[in-house]
Design a protein around this motif. Structure first.
Motif, PDB file in Angstrom:
ATOM      1  N   GLU A  14       0.836  -1.209   0.000  1.00 56.33           N
ATOM      2  CA  GLU A  14       0.000   0.000   0.000  1.00 56.33           C
ATOM      3  C   GLU A  14       0.869   1.256   0.000  1.00 56.33           C
ATOM      4  O   GLU A  14       0.652   2.183  -0.796  1.00 56.33           O
ATOM      5  N   ALA A  54      -6.801   0.037  -0.969  1.00 52.90           N
ATOM      6  CA  ALA A  54      -6.031  -0.991  -0.271  1.00 52.90           C
ATOM      7  C   ALA A  54      -6.838  -1.559   0.888  1.00 52.90           C
ATOM      8  O   ALA A  54      -7.778  -0.932   1.376  1.00 52.90           O
ATOM      9  N   ASP A  58      -2.306  -4.000   1.946  1.00 47.15           N
ATOM     10  CA  ASP A  58      -2.088  -4.568   0.624  1.00 47.15           C
ATOM     11  C   ASP A  58      -2.840  -3.753  -0.418  1.00 47.15           C
ATOM     12  O   ASP A  58      -4.072  -3.650  -0.364  1.00 47.15           O
ATOM     13  N   ALA A  59      -2.111  -3.177  -1.338  1.00 46.71           N
ATOM     14  CA  ALA A  59      -2.729  -2.375  -2.396  1.00 46.71           C
ATOM     15  C   ALA A  59      -3.477  -3.288  -3.352  1.00 46.71           C
ATOM     16  O   ALA A  59      -2.990  -4.351  -3.732  1.00 46.71           O
TER      17      ALA A  59
END
Length: 151
Positions: A14, A54, A58-59
């Motif tokens: 992210e 995100a 975690d994007a």
């Protein structure tokens, strides 16, 4: 680390995507300046934004937004015919026998496509290098919508 992309390798996906989005926004602004498009405080300049979607660090997606008009400049279309002129004698008078405009020749100013796609390729390379993962998503774009890249 690459000097053109000063991204810290200790970031999660992210933070990495957010930093890349910030760099992309700056590069798009520089491209507008390079091709002498609009003003520094004009509507196209002000409309350029990048956001990251995100979950838990975690994007999932990077979205780049700007006025649709910017795409027309990039493609070199849309200049020289005012609204309401099509279908009139003035429309024909402004054109040659082959239908091209007599004035205001349209020229591509590839401020967006060249910059954006080069940076997306570099993003994928860095993502693979840093996180040891391929970017699984594909780059999608629609003429009327936002530009998004799923990660």
């Amino acid at each position: 680390m690459d000097q053109q992309y000063p991204i810290n390798v200790t970031l999660n996906t992210e933070q990495f995507a957010l930093k890349w989005a910030e760099i992309l926004t700056d590069r798009l602004h520089n491209a507008l300046d390079k091709y002498n498009i609009g003003k520094l405080d004009g509507p196209l300049w002000m409309s350029i934004h990048a956001a990251v979607i995100a979950a838990g660090g975690d994007a999932e997606k990077v979205i780049t937004r700007f006025l649709q008009y910017g795409r027309f400049i990039d493609m070199g279309v849309g200049r020289g015919v005012p609204i309401g002129l099509a279908g009139t004698g003035a429309f024909s008078a402004a054109r040659n026998d082959d239908g091209t405009l007599r004035r205001n020749r349209r020229r591509k100013k590839v401020w967006y496509s060249k910059t954006y796609y080069a940076d997306v390729m570099r993003f994928k390379e860095l993502y693979l290098q840093i996180f040891n993962q391929q970017v699984p998503g594909q780059i999608t774009e629609a003429l009327a919508g936002d530009i998004s890249m799923s990660i």
